[in-house]
Design an enzyme around this catalytic site. Structure first.
Site, PDB file in Angstrom:
ATOM      1  N   ASN A 113      -1.104  -9.951  -9.172  1.00 41.14           N
ATOM      2  CA  ASN A 113      -2.187  -9.126  -8.915  1.00 41.14           C
ATOM      3  C   ASN A 113      -1.933  -7.852  -9.878  1.00 41.14           C
ATOM      4  O   ASN A 113      -0.639  -7.439 -10.033  1.00 41.14           O
ATOM      5  CB  ASN A 113      -2.318  -8.807  -7.376  1.00 41.14           C
ATOM      6  CG  ASN A 113      -3.243  -7.620  -7.173  1.00 41.14           C
ATOM      7  OD1 ASN A 113      -2.748  -6.498  -6.355  1.00 41.14           O
ATOM      8  ND2 ASN A 113      -4.503  -7.508  -7.688  1.00 41.14           N
ATOM      9  N   HIS A 163       1.858  -7.590  -6.612  1.00 37.56           N
ATOM     10  CA  HIS A 163       1.232  -6.499  -7.233  1.00 37.56           C
ATOM     11  C   HIS A 163       2.211  -6.152  -8.528  1.00 37.56           C
ATOM     12  O   HIS A 163       3.337  -5.584  -8.174  1.00 37.56           O
ATOM     13  CB  HIS A 163       0.837  -5.479  -6.640  1.00 37.56           C
ATOM     14  CG  HIS A 163       0.114  -4.399  -7.502  1.00 37.56           C
ATOM     15  ND1 HIS A 163      -0.840  -3.645  -6.878  1.00 37.56           N
ATOM     16  CD2 HIS A 163      -0.009  -3.874  -8.829  1.00 37.56           C
ATOM     17  CE1 HIS A 163      -1.553  -2.651  -7.665  1.00 37.56           C
ATOM     18  NE2 HIS A 163      -0.857  -3.113  -8.991  1.00 37.56           N
ATOM     19  N   CYS A 172       0.860  -1.336  -0.072  1.00 36.13           N
ATOM     20  CA  CYS A 172      -0.062   0.023   0.097  1.00 36.13           C
ATOM     21  C   CYS A 172       1.032   1.298   0.122  1.00 36.13           C
ATOM     22  O   CYS A 172       1.896   1.430   0.845  1.00 36.13           O
ATOM     23  CB  CYS A 172      -0.837   0.122   0.979  1.00 36.13           C
ATOM     24  SG  CYS A 172      -2.025   1.533   1.521  1.00 36.13           S
ATOM     25  N   ARG A 216     -10.297  -4.464  -8.835  1.00 36.21           N
ATOM     26  CA  ARG A 216     -11.244  -3.828  -9.053  1.00 36.21           C
ATOM     27  C   ARG A 216     -12.396  -4.168 -10.233  1.00 36.21           C
ATOM     28  O   ARG A 216     -13.638  -4.104  -9.942  1.00 36.21           O
ATOM     29  CB  ARG A 216     -10.574  -2.483  -9.699  1.00 36.21           C
ATOM     30  CG  ARG A 216     -10.097  -1.375  -8.704  1.00 36.21           C
ATOM     31  CD  ARG A 216      -9.500  -0.189  -9.465  1.00 36.21           C
ATOM     32  NE  ARG A 216      -8.172  -0.738  -9.936  1.00 36.21           N
ATOM     33  CZ  ARG A 216      -7.721  -0.051 -10.713  1.00 36.21           C
ATOM     34  NH1 ARG A 216      -8.220   1.332 -11.396  1.00 36.21           N
ATOM     35  NH2 ARG A 216      -6.480  -0.260 -11.365  1.00 36.21           N
TER      36      ARG A 216
END
Length: 339
Positions: free
Chosen positions: A214, A174, A103, A237
């Site tokens: 991801n 990610h 994050c 999303r």
């Protein structure tokens, strides 16, 4: 001896998961997603160690057994606090403890956790080791390729090496860098370019380490393409904004029937859960805010969303309101532009 891949695979959902997303993947969202797929692994929103140790644990960590397989994502950088929080989460019954190393928000950076931990691989290892010593369920890490000016070849390898040395059970990558200076968290989801090849190279170098990818995975065909390179895919999303695509997860990725026939049946399956929540004092909107994209591509989808955004917000809105919204949707498929 059970290998890390077998350990995660036996928990039923490592092959496909819905990403932890702040303000989105709460327990009402997870209850809804579970009506669409039995096999997808679901994640909580990120929960900080401070909140777990000092906050309302039932509100933060409570979930229904029907959500399984479900994992909790923790945010923090103090190994002792993470161990204590992991132990509490394991006692709640979570199937996996995931450490957030991805994050990029300012609040997270100020707390010295999230993506900024990409700069401190040894600390990531210490955190993983502490959590592994505290719990028997799998401990995983979700990270980025790197941050700011880091070389992604070096940065990702360093975090992976430290995590593996500490006994990590799996890594979710990610496939973007995070820019901690100059880009907002929203921009960080789109602007840094995706590099699936870097994740594939990590998997090739560490075949024994369960790795999921991801970032930017928009549909089930795209998920299948990534599964040719790694062990799992995590969708964010797309799964939230177009939740009906989750109906294809079980048949397409696990070879099992979907739990319900279609989106209409999913709403019906969720009704008892909503009724129970309303009886506990929740508002209808707590559930329906996660359902707005369910009928994308059908005539009446816009009317469905509009009804839930107006009548569904009323304090006394109930199952009748939801049924009124669903009644506005045609059961015949149509091109997406007709929505």
């Amino acid at each position: 001896m059970t290998t890390p891949i077998e350990k995660l695979s036996n928990l039923n959902g490592w092959r496909f998961s819905v990403a932890p997303m702040m303000d989105w993947t709460d327990r009402q969202c997870r209850a809804f997603h579970r009506t669409l797929s039995r096999r997808a692994r679901l994640y909580t929103e990120m929960v900080t160690t401070g909140a777990v140790l000092h906050g309302d644990r039932e509100r933060l960590l409570g979930f229904d057994a029907s959500e399984h397989p479900v994992a909790v994502q923790l945010g923090g950088s103090d190994p002792g606090d993470l161990a204590a929080a992991a132990r509490i989460a394991a006692d709640f019954g979570y199937a996996e403890i995931n450490l957030n190393v991805g994050c990029p928000s300012d609040r997270v950076q100020e707390g010295r956790f999230g993506a900024c931990l990409m700069r401190e691989p040894s600390l990531v290892g210490d955190c993983v080791a502490a959590m592994k010593a505290a719990v028997s369920v799998p401990v995983t890490v979700k990270c980025r390729l790197g941050v700011d000016e880091q070389d992604i070849e070096v940065a990702l390898d360093a975090v992976a090496e430290a995590a593996v040395a500490a006994g990590v059970d799996g890594l979710v990558v990610h496939a973007r860098k995070a820019w901690l200076k100059g880009l907002s968290p929203r921009e960080n989801r789109d602007v840094p370019p995706l590099d699936y090849g870097r994740v594939a190279r990590l998997k090739a170098a560490r075949p024994e380490l369960p790795i999921a990818v991801n970032g930017g995975i928009a549909d089930i065909p795209a998920a299948k393409a990534r599964l040719a390179e790694v062990d799992g895919v995590m969708m964010g999303r797309a799964a939230y904004t177009d939740p009906a695509l989750l109906l294809a997860v079980d048949p397409e990725l696990f070879g099992e029937p979907a739990p319900v026939a279609d989106a209409f049946a999913a709403v019906e399956a969720l009704e008892p859960v909503i009724a129970e929540g309303l009886a506990r004092g929740l508002r209808l909107h707590a559930y329906t805010r996660h359902m707005l994209g369910l009928f994308n591509g059908r005539p009446g989808a816009r009317a469905f969303r509009r009804h839930l955004a107006t009548a569904g917000m009323a304090p006394d809105a109930g199952l009748g309101t939801l049924r009124e919204a669903v009644a506005r949707v045609s059961r015949e498929r149509a091109p997406a532009q007709a929505a």
